[in-house]
Write an enzyme that holds these catalytic residues in place. Structure first.
Site, short mmCIF file in Angstrom:
data_model
loop_
_atom_site.label_atom_id
_atom_site.label_comp_id
_atom_site.label_asym_id
_atom_site.label_seq_id
_atom_site.Cartn_x
_atom_site.Cartn_y
_atom_site.Cartn_z
N ARG A 152 -3.46 21.46 -14.04
CA ARG A 152 -2.49 20.44 -14.46
C ARG A 152 -2.85 19.79 -15.78
NH1 ARG A 152 0.60 15.85 -10.72
NH2 ARG A 152 1.80 14.98 -12.44
N HIS A 179 6.04 7.58 -27.95
CA HIS A 179 5.19 8.57 -27.28
C HIS A 179 5.49 10.00 -27.74
CE1 HIS A 179 2.86 10.58 -24.19
NE2 HIS A 179 3.94 11.20 -23.78
N HIS A 226 -2.18 10.28 -27.63
CA HIS A 226 -2.54 9.02 -27.00
C HIS A 226 -3.44 8.17 -27.90
CE1 HIS A 226 -1.69 10.39 -22.57
NE2 HIS A 226 -0.60 10.17 -23.27
N HIS A 245 -1.67 15.73 -26.10
CA HIS A 245 -1.72 14.33 -25.70
C HIS A 245 -3.05 13.64 -26.04
CE1 HIS A 245 1.94 15.45 -23.71
NE2 HIS A 245 2.07 14.26 -23.15
N LYS A 283 2.69 11.20 -11.29
CA LYS A 283 1.77 10.39 -12.08
C LYS A 283 2.43 9.05 -12.39
CE LYS A 283 -1.29 13.46 -14.66
NZ LYS A 283 -1.66 13.87 -16.03
N GLU A 329 8.37 17.09 -25.76
CA GLU A 329 7.90 17.50 -24.43
C GLU A 329 8.59 18.79 -23.97
OE1 GLU A 329 5.45 16.28 -22.76
OE2 GLU A 329 5.18 14.18 -23.27
N LYS A 373 6.95 22.49 -14.58
CA LYS A 373 6.03 21.43 -14.18
C LYS A 373 5.84 21.42 -12.66
CE LYS A 373 4.71 16.65 -14.76
NZ LYS A 373 4.90 15.40 -15.50
N ASN A 398 -1.20 18.26 -20.64
CA ASN A 398 -1.59 17.27 -21.65
C ASN A 398 -1.78 17.89 -23.03
OD1 ASN A 398 -1.72 14.81 -20.12
ND2 ASN A 398 -3.48 15.68 -19.06
N GLU A 420 -4.58 16.98 -10.74
CA GLU A 420 -5.17 17.31 -12.02
C GLU A 420 -6.66 17.59 -11.92
OE1 GLU A 420 -5.42 15.28 -16.36
OE2 GLU A 420 -3.41 15.27 -15.50
N ARG A 474 0.81 -1.22 0.00
CA ARG A 474 0.00 0.00 0.00
C ARG A 474 0.85 1.28 0.00
NH1 ARG A 474 -3.02 -3.46 3.40
NH2 ARG A 474 -4.97 -4.10 2.40
#
Length: 372
Positions: free
Chosen positions: A243, A269, A254, A250, A146, A188, A229, A247, A239, A124
């Site tokens: 935030r 990517h 994606h 993206h 993330k 990026e 960032k 993206n 997010e 956990r």
């Protein structure tokens, strides 16, 4: 001790951490990680990066008195899967990694996402150190917490927010990066200027060659991106708002990755992001939000850096407009079935645009596929 730049991420509740940027930091990994406490630190890497650096980092850890082990996976986006996630978790448990110990993600964005999710899930939650070895990971994916894996239904749909305790961005590792991956990471870098820093995009246009050749511009670019960032993450860690700007490009990118089956022979990517950035600006221009001149400037700069900017540049094709649109409906930013895009009013003026009409997107994609 290496000279390095430091970017501090001032999260609350004692979760703040430093991003160290510079050459030679992997050789200091043991000393810096041991200072975080714990008795063991297991390295998660891929077979390519591991062959270059894993034993070196392990020697540094053990010299600092930390028990260690190495869990290695196949390189590439396909490793962000349920099966590989289970393999990594079992490997870490096999090394008796406990809550007080650490997981070291040594590799690019795939390894960082995968190892980070394993660290978030193991017992956990165990502590994480990111040691990114690609430009993309150093400027983006290693920072901000993330983590996750892909589903056959879409990218990064299973995961958790799990902040690292330290990021070691050894920019000397970029010397061994293949040119294609360097270019992909640069997408990026440029993204940060396009989001909210027109001055940085100007700087990129003037200095991108130094980033590629390994001059001082490289460390400076990594630090600028990380600082940008970090600021966004501190203001919106999970997010819920701002935030999502990170993206930019993206949603398109994606979708392309999903339609190419995450096959690196066809698309990696950063290449998907580059096409997505160009599409986001052309779509913004089509909607009358920004000038065609700005859209052209974005595409021209990405192309100059050797990146694709058109759907027609995806090897094997990118599917038709309906296939692309369907892939976008699994984007994490979808709310109540409505598409949300990051669009732009100009370079450095991006914004969150919820509730975009699917018919407008389909018509735009149809034209892009027809007029490429």
């Amino acid at each position: 001790m290496s000279e390095h730049l430091t970017v501090h991420v001032p999260l609350d509740q004692g979760r703040d951490y430093d991003i160290l940027i510079g050459r030679g930091l992997l050789d200091e990994a043991g000393r810096r990680i041991a200072a975080l406490g714990g008795k063991a630190a297991a390295i998660v890497t891929d077979d390519t990066v591991g062959g270059l650096y894993a034993k070196r980092v392990q020697a540094s850890l053990e010299a600092a008195g930390l028990r260690s082990g190495i869990v290695s996976v196949a390189p590439g986006e396909a490793s962000k899967s349920y099966a590989t996630f289970a393999q990594v978790c079992d490997g870490l448990l096999g090394y008796r990694i406990e809550r007080g110990d650490l997981v070291v993600a040594l590799g690019g964005g795939v390894v960082g996402d995968l190892a980070g999710f394993a660290a978030a899930s193991l017992r956990r939650g165990v502590r994480l150190v990111q040691a990114p070895t690609s430009l993309l990971a150093q400027v983006d994916s290693s920072v901000g917490g993330k983590t996750g894996i892909n589903s056959p239904l879409g990218k990064n749909l299973i995961g958790a927010f799990h902040q690292p305790r330290l990021v070691l961005a050894d920019t000397a590792t970029l010397d061994t990066l293949v040119e294609r991956e360097m270019r992909a990471g640069y997408a990026e870098v440029a993204k940060y200027g396009l989001i909210n820093d027109a001055g940085f995009f100007d700087w990129c246009e003037a200095n991108w060659g130094g980033i590629f050749s390994g001059g001082p511009e490289r460390d400076e670019a990594v630090a600028i991106c990380c600082r940008s960032k970090a600021g966004v993450v501190v203001r919106d860690e999970r997010e819920d708002g701002e935030r999502a700007l990170l993206n930019l490009g993206h949603t398109f990118g994606h979708a392309l990755e999903r339609l190419t089956g995450y096959d690196p022979a066809r698309l990696v990517h950063g290449e998907g992001v580059a096409i997505g950035l160009a599409l986001a600006f052309r779509f913004s221009a089509r909607l009358g939000l920004c000038s065609g001149q700005d859209a052209g400037r974005v595409a021209n700069h990405l192309a100059l850096a050797g990146l694709p900017t058109r759907l027609s540049q995806v090897p094997g094709g990118s599917g038709d407009a309906d296939m692309l649109l369907d892939a976008m409906t699994q984007d994490k930013k979808v709310r109540d079935g409505q598409l949300t895009f990051i669009l732009a009013r100009g370079i450095g003026q991006s914004f969150i645009a919820p509730g975009i009409d699917a018919a407008d997107v389909r018509a735009f994609l149809t034209d892009e596929l027809t007029n490429a």
